[in-house]
Scaffold this motif. Structure first.
Motif, mmCIF file in Angstrom:
data_model
loop_
_atom_site.group_PDB
_atom_site.id
_atom_site.type_symbol
_atom_site.label_atom_id
_atom_site.label_comp_id
_atom_site.label_asym_id
_atom_site.label_seq_id
_atom_site.Cartn_x
_atom_site.Cartn_y
_atom_site.Cartn_z
ATOM 1 N N THR A 152 7.905 8.574 1.979
ATOM 2 C CA THR A 152 9.101 8.081 2.914
ATOM 3 C C THR A 152 8.601 8.408 4.559
ATOM 4 O O THR A 152 9.059 7.522 5.370
ATOM 5 C CB THR A 152 10.548 8.718 2.582
ATOM 6 O OG1 THR A 152 10.395 10.072 2.905
ATOM 7 C CG2 THR A 152 10.778 8.460 1.265
ATOM 8 N N TRP A 160 9.915 0.123 5.577
ATOM 9 C CA TRP A 160 10.705 0.301 4.153
ATOM 10 C C TRP A 160 10.545 1.365 3.458
ATOM 11 O O TRP A 160 11.448 1.790 2.509
ATOM 12 C CB TRP A 160 10.102 -1.014 2.956
ATOM 13 C CG TRP A 160 8.724 -0.826 2.814
ATOM 14 C CD1 TRP A 160 7.678 -1.168 3.446
ATOM 15 C CD2 TRP A 160 7.878 -0.025 1.672
ATOM 16 N NE1 TRP A 160 6.265 -0.913 2.880
ATOM 17 C CE2 TRP A 160 6.517 -0.322 1.927
ATOM 18 C CE3 TRP A 160 8.400 0.744 0.816
ATOM 19 C CZ2 TRP A 160 5.796 0.480 0.880
ATOM 20 C CZ3 TRP A 160 7.710 1.181 -0.324
ATOM 21 C CH2 TRP A 160 6.336 1.033 -0.210
ATOM 22 N N ARG A 161 9.792 2.091 3.579
ATOM 23 C CA ARG A 161 9.468 3.528 2.818
ATOM 24 C C ARG A 161 10.479 4.531 3.218
ATOM 25 O O ARG A 161 11.146 5.409 2.336
ATOM 26 C CB ARG A 161 8.122 4.168 3.301
ATOM 27 C CG ARG A 161 6.740 3.387 2.728
ATOM 28 C CD ARG A 161 5.740 4.125 2.998
ATOM 29 N NE ARG A 161 4.554 3.683 2.609
ATOM 30 C CZ ARG A 161 4.303 4.038 1.224
ATOM 31 N NH1 ARG A 161 4.889 5.025 0.733
ATOM 32 N NH2 ARG A 161 3.442 3.641 0.565
ATOM 33 N N SER A 169 13.391 3.534 0.686
ATOM 34 C CA SER A 169 13.364 3.167 -0.699
ATOM 35 C C SER A 169 13.547 4.199 -1.777
ATOM 36 O O SER A 169 13.328 5.437 -1.655
ATOM 37 C CB SER A 169 11.636 2.874 -0.862
ATOM 38 O OG SER A 169 11.005 3.267 -2.319
ATOM 39 N N GLU A 170 14.420 3.829 -2.700
ATOM 40 C CA GLU A 170 14.986 4.947 -3.518
ATOM 41 C C GLU A 170 13.859 5.324 -4.390
ATOM 42 O O GLU A 170 13.896 6.483 -4.786
ATOM 43 C CB GLU A 170 16.028 4.181 -4.396
ATOM 44 C CG GLU A 170 16.893 5.084 -5.017
ATOM 45 C CD GLU A 170 17.241 6.428 -4.375
ATOM 46 O OE1 GLU A 170 17.783 6.509 -3.351
ATOM 47 O OE2 GLU A 170 16.979 7.594 -4.938
ATOM 48 N N GLU A 171 13.038 4.634 -4.997
ATOM 49 C CA GLU A 171 11.866 4.898 -5.611
ATOM 50 C C GLU A 171 10.943 6.115 -4.796
ATOM 51 O O GLU A 171 10.702 7.076 -5.503
ATOM 52 C CB GLU A 171 11.238 3.731 -5.975
ATOM 53 C CG GLU A 171 9.756 3.878 -6.715
ATOM 54 C CD GLU A 171 8.511 3.157 -6.180
ATOM 55 O OE1 GLU A 171 8.819 2.176 -5.411
ATOM 56 O OE2 GLU A 171 7.207 3.330 -6.556
ATOM 57 N N LYS A 172 10.915 5.644 -3.671
ATOM 58 C CA LYS A 172 9.928 6.461 -2.795
ATOM 59 C C LYS A 172 10.839 7.987 -2.563
ATOM 60 O O LYS A 172 10.252 9.070 -2.778
ATOM 61 C CB LYS A 172 9.685 6.345 -1.324
ATOM 62 C CG LYS A 172 8.600 4.877 -1.588
ATOM 63 C CD LYS A 172 7.409 5.599 -2.430
ATOM 64 C CE LYS A 172 6.393 4.254 -2.489
ATOM 65 N NZ LYS A 172 5.157 4.355 -3.087
#
Ligand code: HZT
Ligand code: MN
Ligand code: MN
Ligand code: MN
Length: 367
Positions: free
Chosen positions: A356, A37-38, A41-44
């Motif tokens: 990421t 998922w990393r 992920s937009e947050e990561k």
């Protein structure tokens, strides 16, 4: 306008080859299964954008490392004075990194440990050691930009009878790199490394040896201006359950040995490093005080060696250096040796556990 190509021998600072200040990424590896998922992920990804300046610094240090080791490999020959080898390597680092005090330069002494000496050997001034055809040499050197350190090493042997010994540590190190990841336990990396390492056996001079992973050497986390940080990465099973964490730098290094698979301190010391967690200690001895000032100014908490003190013009400093070691301000890092007559090989990479993905910062087309 055309970008300049590096000369041979190298003479152009890498910043001139990458004027944008953006340097080539290392090898990217995805984290194992549950961390996929990393990647998206937009947050990561946002987290990483904030770290960009640090990534460019350590990638610049890595580009220097790759270009220097490529050049040195091309000029290595039996009969070379070890001191000349180290000085050529060090002067090339200084040139390509645009050495600038503590902001850019050599991160620690050029390790060129031979045969049963596994690590932390570099010639002291006056040493007459000459590289031999039958030597197994671990070239372990560090570069840094703004204290972001690349710690990477490879083994050189002219005699092809050592090829399998080199392959054992090279494959074990690559296994350690592949096993590493966010939330991975240090003990699991060590077990995976030992499994690969000890699947090798080598024949040297007609004698067969099982390859051993040196159980009291390990990789390590790296922090800014500090090549050995808190976490150690074992290269045998039975290590700590401590986990690797997001954002950490690690040096993944493995040592293959035909000896005991255990090192002890031996020979004259050349490597020294200020203790990171030592604050100001009032010193009375004037020579020790003056030497500490030189160390603080030129190295801070980066490791150094006697040759680096010599080139700064320090003289008759051994007693003052001993005083600083006895006071716990400076840590001596003596050569680490397996049994006399055995052979040790090493490969080492610096990796970064990005939010990421995993980046093998020091990866090149050579190792
Ligand atoms: O053995 S270590 O002291 C260590 C391993 C685990 C925790 S501390 N060491 C850090 C270091 C010490 C002195 C140096 F001059 C340079 C580095 C590993 C290493 N040596 C070379 N490359 N990597
Ligand atoms: Mn190293
Ligand atoms: Mn520390
Ligand atoms: Mn290391």
């Amino acid at each position: 306008k055309e970008l300049p190509q590096q000369t041979d021998p190298p003479s152009i600072p890498v910043i001139e080859l990458f004027p944008s200040g953006e340097f080539p990424e290392g090898e990217i590896q995805q984290y194992k299964d549950d961390n996929l998922w990393r990647t998206t992920s937009e947050e990561k990804r946002e987290l990483e954008r904030l770290e960009k300046p640090i990534y460019d610094s350590v990638r610049q240090a890595a580009e220097v490392h790759r270009q220097v080791r490529k050049y040195i490999k091309g000029i290595l020959k039996p009969g070379m004075l070890m001191t000349d080898l180290c000085e050529t390597l060090e002067n090339t680092v200084r040139k390509l990194i645009s050495e600038n005090g503590l902001q850019a330069g050599i991160a620690f002494p050029t390790g060129c440990s031979l045969n049963w000496v596994a690590a932390h050997w570099t010639p002291n001034t006056g040493d007459k050691t000459v590289l031999q055809y039958d030597d197994v040499m671990k070239l372990d050197f560090g570069t840094h930009i703004d204290g972001y350190i690349v710690d990477s090493a490879f083994t050189v042997a002219f005699n092809p009878m050592f090829d399998s010994l080199l392959e054992a540590s090279r494959e074990a190190t690559n296994t350690g790199v592949k096993e590493s990841g966010i939330d991975v336990r240090l003990c699991d990396v060590g077990a995976a490394i030992q499994e690969v390492m000890e699947s090798y056996e080598v024949e040297i001079n007609g004698k067969v040896f099982p390859v051993k992973s040196i159980r009291n050497l390990n990789g390590h986390s790296i922090c800014r201006y500090h090549v050995h940080a808190e976490k150690s990465v074992p290269i045998v099973k039975g290590g700590e359950q401590t986990k690797m964490e997001e954002g950490e730098f690690f040096a993944i290094e493995t040592f293959a040995s035909t000896g005991k698979g255990y090192v002890r301190e031996d020979l004259e010391c050349s490597h020294y490093m200020k203790n990171f967690d030592v604050g100001h200690i009032p010193l009375r001895l004037p020579r020790a005080k003056q030497l500490l000032a030189t160390i603080n100014k030129n190295f801070s908490t980066l490791a150094f060696c006697r040759r680096y003190l010599d080139r700064l013009g320090e003289t008759k400093y051994l007693m003052a250096l001993k005083n600083l070691c006895d006071a716990g301000i400076v840590q001596p890092c003596p050569p680490l040796c397996d049994i006399k007559g055995s052979w040790v090989s090493q490969f080492e990479h610096t990796i970064l556990l990005r939010p990421t993905c995993k980046e093998v910062i020091s990866r090149g087309d050579d190792y």
